[in-house]
Write a protein that holds these residues in place. Structure first.
Motif, PDB file in Angstrom:
ATOM      1  N   ILE A  14       0.825  -1.203   0.000  1.00  0.00           N
ATOM      2  CA  ILE A  14       0.000   0.000   0.000  1.00  0.00           C
ATOM      3  C   ILE A  14       0.861   1.255   0.000  1.00  0.00           C
ATOM      4  O   ILE A  14       2.026   1.243   0.411  1.00  0.00           O
ATOM      5  CB  ILE A  14      -0.974   0.037   1.196  1.00  0.00           C
ATOM      6  N   LYS A  15       0.259   2.326  -0.450  1.00  0.00           N
ATOM      7  CA  LYS A  15       0.846   3.661  -0.353  1.00  0.00           C
ATOM      8  C   LYS A  15      -0.205   4.567   0.259  1.00  0.00           C
ATOM      9  O   LYS A  15      -1.264   4.800  -0.336  1.00  0.00           O
ATOM     10  CB  LYS A  15       1.264   4.181  -1.731  1.00  0.00           C
ATOM     11  N   VAL A  16       0.074   5.046   1.470  1.00  0.00           N
ATOM     12  CA  VAL A  16      -0.858   5.953   2.145  1.00  0.00           C
ATOM     13  C   VAL A  16      -0.753   7.325   1.488  1.00  0.00           C
ATOM     14  O   VAL A  16       0.324   7.919   1.419  1.00  0.00           O
ATOM     15  CB  VAL A  16      -0.556   6.046   3.649  1.00  0.00           C
ATOM     16  N   THR A  17      -1.862   7.827   1.012  1.00  0.00           N
ATOM     17  CA  THR A  17      -1.888   9.112   0.308  1.00  0.00           C
ATOM     18  C   THR A  17      -2.390  10.250   1.184  1.00  0.00           C
ATOM     19  O   THR A  17      -2.113  11.416   0.911  1.00  0.00           O
ATOM     20  CB  THR A  17      -2.777   9.014  -0.943  1.00  0.00           C
ATOM     21  N   ASP A  18      -3.127   9.919   2.238  1.00  0.00           N
ATOM     22  CA  ASP A  18      -3.634  10.956   3.131  1.00  0.00           C
ATOM     23  C   ASP A  18      -4.008  10.307   4.460  1.00  0.00           C
ATOM     24  O   ASP A  18      -4.226   9.084   4.531  1.00  0.00           O
ATOM     25  CB  ASP A  18      -4.854  11.644   2.514  1.00  0.00           C
ATOM     26  N   TYR A  19      -4.090  11.105   5.511  1.00  0.00           N
ATOM     27  CA  TYR A  19      -4.447  10.570   6.829  1.00  0.00           C
ATOM     28  C   TYR A  19      -5.018  11.682   7.694  1.00  0.00           C
ATOM     29  O   TYR A  19      -4.864  12.880   7.415  1.00  0.00           O
ATOM     30  CB  TYR A  19      -3.224   9.953   7.508  1.00  0.00           C
ATOM     31  N   THR A  20      -5.678  11.275   8.775  1.00  0.00           N
ATOM     32  CA  THR A  20      -6.212  12.202   9.770  1.00  0.00           C
ATOM     33  C   THR A  20      -5.413  12.035  11.056  1.00  0.00           C
ATOM     34  O   THR A  20      -5.344  10.925  11.595  1.00  0.00           O
ATOM     35  CB  THR A  20      -7.701  11.919  10.040  1.00  0.00           C
ATOM     36  N   PRO A  21      -4.783  13.102  11.561  1.00  0.00           N
ATOM     37  CA  PRO A  21      -3.938  12.963  12.763  1.00  0.00           C
ATOM     38  C   PRO A  21      -4.700  12.499  13.999  1.00  0.00           C
ATOM     39  O   PRO A  21      -4.145  11.799  14.840  1.00  0.00           O
ATOM     40  CB  PRO A  21      -3.376  14.380  12.964  1.00  0.00           C
ATOM     41  N   ASP A  22      -5.968  12.911  14.116  1.00  0.00           N
ATOM     42  CA  ASP A  22      -6.739  12.582  15.318  1.00  0.00           C
ATOM     43  C   ASP A  22      -7.506  11.280  15.127  1.00  0.00           C
ATOM     44  O   ASP A  22      -8.205  11.092  14.122  1.00  0.00           O
ATOM     45  CB  ASP A  22      -7.725  13.701  15.636  1.00  0.00           C
ATOM     46  N   GLY A  23      -7.393  10.409  16.112  1.00  0.00           N
ATOM     47  CA  GLY A  23      -8.108   9.143  16.065  1.00  0.00           C
ATOM     48  C   GLY A  23      -9.411   9.203  16.841  1.00  0.00           C
ATOM     49  O   GLY A  23      -9.741  10.211  17.473  1.00  0.00           O
ATOM     50  N   ASP A  24     -10.143   8.085  16.817  1.00  0.00           N
ATOM     51  CA  ASP A  24     -11.374   8.020  17.600  1.00  0.00           C
ATOM     52  C   ASP A  24     -11.056   7.495  18.999  1.00  0.00           C
ATOM     53  O   ASP A  24      -9.905   7.227  19.342  1.00  0.00           O
ATOM     54  CB  ASP A  24     -12.426   7.164  16.888  1.00  0.00           C
ATOM     55  N   ARG A  25     -12.079   7.338  19.814  1.00  0.00           N
ATOM     56  CA  ARG A  25     -11.855   6.940  21.203  1.00  0.00           C
ATOM     57  C   ARG A  25     -11.341   5.515  21.333  1.00  0.00           C
ATOM     58  O   ARG A  25     -10.829   5.120  22.388  1.00  0.00           O
ATOM     59  CB  ARG A  25     -13.137   7.108  22.006  1.00  0.00           C
ATOM     60  N   ASP A  26     -11.478   4.718  20.266  1.00  0.00           N
ATOM     61  CA  ASP A  26     -10.964   3.348  20.283  1.00  0.00           C
ATOM     62  C   ASP A  26      -9.551   3.252  19.722  1.00  0.00           C
ATOM     63  O   ASP A  26      -8.994   2.150  19.638  1.00  0.00           O
ATOM     64  CB  ASP A  26     -11.893   2.437  19.470  1.00  0.00           C
ATOM     65  N   GLY A  27      -8.988   4.392  19.309  1.00  0.00           N
ATOM     66  CA  GLY A  27      -7.604   4.393  18.837  1.00  0.00           C
ATOM     67  C   GLY A  27      -7.433   4.085  17.372  1.00  0.00           C
ATOM     68  O   GLY A  27      -6.361   3.634  16.964  1.00  0.00           O
ATOM     69  N   TYR A  28      -8.448   4.335  16.546  1.00  0.00           N
ATOM     70  CA  TYR A  28      -8.350   4.124  15.100  1.00  0.00           C
ATOM     71  C   TYR A  28      -8.200   5.472  14.397  1.00  0.00           C
ATOM     72  O   TYR A  28      -8.932   6.426  14.681  1.00  0.00           O
ATOM     73  CB  TYR A  28      -9.587   3.397  14.567  1.00  0.00           C
ATOM     74  N   TYR A  29      -7.249   5.511  13.442  1.00  0.00           N
ATOM     75  CA  TYR A  29      -6.947   6.734  12.715  1.00  0.00           C
ATOM     76  C   TYR A  29      -7.265   6.523  11.236  1.00  0.00           C
ATOM     77  O   TYR A  29      -6.740   5.594  10.603  1.00  0.00           O
ATOM     78  CB  TYR A  29      -5.469   7.102  12.873  1.00  0.00           C
ATOM     79  N   PRO A  30      -8.109   7.377  10.627  1.00  0.00           N
ATOM     80  CA  PRO A  30      -8.480   7.204   9.219  1.00  0.00           C
ATOM     81  C   PRO A  30      -7.317   7.497   8.270  1.00  0.00           C
ATOM     82  O   PRO A  30      -6.544   8.437   8.485  1.00  0.00           O
ATOM     83  CB  PRO A  30      -9.606   8.232   9.034  1.00  0.00           C
ATOM     84  N   ILE A  31      -7.202   6.683   7.215  1.00  0.00           N
ATOM     85  CA  ILE A  31      -6.206   6.901   6.173  1.00  0.00           C
ATOM     86  C   ILE A  31      -6.864   6.703   4.802  1.00  0.00           C
ATOM     87  O   ILE A  31      -7.913   6.074   4.680  1.00  0.00           O
ATOM     88  CB  ILE A  31      -5.007   5.933   6.290  1.00  0.00           C
TER      89      ILE A  31
END
Length: 352
Positions: free
Chosen positions: A252-269
């Motif tokens: 994979i190649k991550v093209t974008d991400y969100t620095p802040d995660g949810d309360r369960d510790g998942y970060y969108p990419i």
């Protein structure tokens, strides 16, 4: 001569009184001095000094002391009072201090050993903590047995990660027995951020492969062929019942991400991927060998064989998390991903 005799007698009496009062006041109070040394060592974060100035006689035994952990802020406003006599060989010494702005007061039991040294008994100057392998406390990492004792005080906690970063402080309070202070990343999710390192991270993709393999792609193939009815317009074995689907490798190649995660510790990419998987190759030429499975469909005949091949995916949504030092990937919306992947690997095949 008589005056000289009286003077000597008076000095002798004074010396006897001083000897009897040794340990009674601050000036000659051995019990007080022992506690003062202990509290000075606690303030200095001198773990070895603390360990050498007390004895433990209670069960269960205190866990391993985490040596080398640095205080962010020691206890403050420490006051050690005069000792109070319990017996000729035992004293209590009042102690007060503040930790993170909160005052604590109590008394320490001090006894004389066989050599007449004052030794503090089970002083409440350690806190028992357990913390995640993903964290350090006072600059020290956890180990397999993640339960430790630390001198009371405020410590800095840091996230240990190839892709996440974050830090915060925790006051470690005095504890005993089975009273452990849990220090976890879950309680401080807002302080942990996904970093740009995720774009160059080259770790294991096994968790993402597992996420792809959980997609019900054979069920989706069955839906594409005759609304899931395997027995209509079929000559021989149906394509959907012969279905094989397995993801074997992903890059994979991550093209974008969100620095802040949810309360369960998942970060969108967002990511692009080259996926190697066992999936169908279709033809309508009427292949008859055992590799192919053919069936009649409305408008003709279709055949398929299931072989390993590669596919390119663009702009997919995923989630990143970390646990026990490992970075994990997963698909963000499996229900949506089933249809998206079917559009790629089934390429519009199937007849209603």
């Amino acid at each position: 001569m008589m005056g000289r005799t009286r003077m000597i007698g008076g000095l002798t009496a004074i010396m006897m009184i001083l000897a009897m009062c040794a340990g009674c006041g601050i000036g000659g109070d051995g019990a007080h001095d022992a506690v003062q040394k202990l509290m000075d060592a606690v303030v200095a974060g001198d773990v070895s000094g603390v360990k050498n100035l007390y004895t433990l006689s209670v069960e269960p035994k205190m866990p391993t002391i985490l040596t080398g952990a640095k205080l962010k802020q020691p206890i403050q406003n420490v006051t050690v009072g005069e000792s109070e006599k319990v017996s000729d060989s035992e004293r209590t010494v009042p102690v007060s201090y503040s930790l993170n702005g909160k005052k604590t007061a109590g008394s320490f039991k001090v006894k004389q050993d066989a050599d007449k040294n004052w030794v503090i008994q089970n002083p409440p100057v350690f806190g028992q903590v357990s913390f995640d392998p993903d964290l350090t406390i006072g600059g020290k990492p956890s180990t397999k047995d993640n339960k430790f004792a630390l001198p009371i005080g405020v410590y800095e906690v840091n996230m240990v990660s190839d892709v996440l970063e974050g830090s915060w402080t925790v006051p470690v309070k005095a504890s005993s027995g089975f009273d452990y202070q849990g220090i976890t990343a879950n309680k401080n999710r807002k302080k942990i951020k996904l970093t740009d390192k995720i774009k160059t991270y080259n770790g294991s993709m096994s968790s993402l492969i597992d996420s792809f393999n959980l997609l019900p792609m054979c069920r989706k193939l069955k839906e594409l062929y005759l609304n899931g009815d395997d027995f209509a317009f079929i000559s021989g074995k149906s394509i959907s019942s012969a279905c094989k689907y397995q993801t074997t490798d992903i890059q994979i190649k991550v093209t974008d991400y969100t620095p802040d995660g949810d309360r369960d510790g998942y970060y969108p990419i967002k990511f692009d991927a080259t996926v190697k998987m066992i999936a169908p190759v279709f033809t309508d030429s009427g292949e008859n060998d055992d590799v192919w499975t053919c069936q009649s469909v409305q408008g003709g005949r279709q055949c398929a064989k299931f072989v390993e091949q590669s596919f390119e995916l663009k702009d997919w949504d995923g989630l990143v998390s970390q646990s026990n030092g490992n970075v994990y990937y997963r698909l963000a919306d499996p229900d949506q991903n089933v249809g998206e992947l079917a559009d790629v690997i089934y390429a519009g095949h199937g007849v209603d």
